[in-house]
Design an enzyme around this catalytic site. Structure first.
Site, short mmCIF file in Angstrom:
data_model
loop_
_atom_site.label_atom_id
_atom_site.label_comp_id
_atom_site.label_asym_id
_atom_site.label_seq_id
_atom_site.Cartn_x
_atom_site.Cartn_y
_atom_site.Cartn_z
N GLN A 1 95.59 4.62 128.59
CA GLN A 1 94.27 5.08 128.11
C GLN A 1 94.39 5.42 126.63
OE1 GLN A 1 92.77 8.64 129.98
NE2 GLN A 1 90.82 8.54 128.90
N ASN B 1 90.95 3.36 133.05
CA ASN B 1 92.29 3.75 132.64
C ASN B 1 92.36 5.27 132.53
OD1 ASN B 1 93.23 1.08 132.40
ND2 ASN B 1 92.31 0.91 130.37
N HIS C 1 85.67 6.81 130.54
CA HIS C 1 84.86 5.59 130.40
C HIS C 1 85.22 4.59 131.48
CE1 HIS C 1 88.43 5.22 127.80
NE2 HIS C 1 88.43 3.93 128.08
N ASP D 1 82.24 -3.00 124.15
CA ASP D 1 83.56 -2.67 123.63
C ASP D 1 83.77 -3.37 122.27
OD1 ASP D 1 86.41 -1.65 125.16
OD2 ASP D 1 86.60 -2.83 123.31
N HIS E 1 85.31 0.61 132.09
CA HIS E 1 85.18 -0.74 131.52
C HIS E 1 84.46 -1.61 132.56
CE1 HIS E 1 88.45 -0.40 128.33
NE2 HIS E 1 88.78 0.62 129.11
P1 DGP Z 1 91.08 2.54 127.02
O1 DGP Z 1 92.32 1.83 126.60
O2 DGP Z 1 90.82 2.38 128.50
O3 DGP Z 1 91.06 3.96 126.55
O4 DGP Z 1 89.87 1.76 126.30
C1 DGP Z 1 89.25 2.18 125.13
C2 DGP Z 1 88.39 1.05 124.66
O5 DGP Z 1 87.51 1.55 123.67
C3 DGP Z 1 89.13 -0.12 124.04
O6 DGP Z 1 88.90 -1.29 124.81
C4 DGP Z 1 88.52 -0.29 122.65
C5 DGP Z 1 87.27 0.55 122.72
N1 DGP Z 1 86.93 1.25 121.49
C6 DGP Z 1 87.73 2.07 120.77
N2 DGP Z 1 87.06 2.55 119.70
C7 DGP Z 1 85.81 2.04 119.78
C8 DGP Z 1 84.64 2.19 118.97
O7 DGP Z 1 84.61 2.89 117.95
N3 DGP Z 1 83.53 1.49 119.35
C9 DGP Z 1 83.51 0.70 120.47
N4 DGP Z 1 82.38 0.07 120.76
N5 DGP Z 1 84.59 0.56 121.26
C10 DGP Z 1 85.72 1.21 120.91
#
Ligand code: DGP
Length: 126
Positions: free
Chosen positions: A94, A87, A100, A32, A102
Site C-alpha cells: 500500500q 491493498n 481506497h 488512478d 481499486h
Molecule cells: P496503493 O498502492 O494501493 O496505495 O495505490 C495507490 C494508487 O494511488 C496508485 O495506483 C497511484 C495512485 N495515486 C497516487 N497519487 C495519486 C494522485 O495524486 N492522484 C491520483 N489520481 N492517483 C494517485
C-alpha cells in the site's frame, strides 16, 4: 476527519485536481494517476482512514463498497467483469495511506499466479 498531509484528503477537498468519476456526501471516486488497465478508478471515503483495518465504521465501509457498482456502471464494465483490490499495509505494498478500493477493468486480467506472488515473484528484488 481529514489528515492535512494526506494526498487523497486533498483530492477529496478539491485542493488537488483529479478526474472525478463519482462523488456523493460520503465518497469520491477518481481515475488512478498511473492506470494499470483501461479502467482504473479509486474509491475513497471522504473521511480519513489509513486503511480498511483502521476501525472504519461499518456505515462508511458500506458507502465505499456501494460505490463499486456505480463505478462499474458509469465505466461500462459491469457486464464483462472487473476486479477490486484493497491493498492494506506494508506486505500488500500500500503506497497511499488512505483507504481506497481499486476498481480495475476494461480487459481480461489473469489470476495472479506464483510468478506474481510471494518471495519468488518475478517483480520482487531478490
Ligand atoms: P496503493 O498502492 O494501493 O496505495 O495505490 C495507490 C494508487 O494511488 C496508485 O495506483 C497511484 C495512485 N495515486 C497516487 N497519487 C495519486 C494522485 O495524486 N492522484 C491520483 N489520481 N492517483 C494517485
Amino acid at each position: 476527519m481529514q489528515d492535512k498531509d494526506c494526498i487523497f484528503c486533498k483530492i477529496a477537498a478539491g485542493e488537488i485536481p483529479a478526474k472525478v468519476v463519482f462523488e456523493d456526501e460520503y465518497v469520491i471516486a477518481f481515475d488512478d494517476l498511473e492506470p494499470l488497465m483501461p479502467v482504473h478508478t479509486l474509491i475513497i471515503p471522504k473521511d480519513h482512514y489509513s486503511d480498511i483495518a483502521d476501525d472504519v465504521p461499518e456505515e462508511t465501509l458500506g458507502h465505499v463498497f456501494a460505490a463499486v457498482q456505480k463505478i462499474a456502471d458509469i465505466k461500462g464494465i459491469h457486464e464483462e467483469g472487473f476486479r477490486c483490490l484493497v491493498n492494506t499495509g506494508e506486505n500488500a505494498s500500500q503506497s497511499v495511506k488512505h483507504l481506497h478500493i481499486h476498481v480495475l477493468g476494461g480487459g481480461w486480467m489473469p489470476r495472479p499466479n506464483d510468478q506474481d506472488w510471494g518471495p519468488n515473484a518475478t517483480n520482487v528484488e531478490q
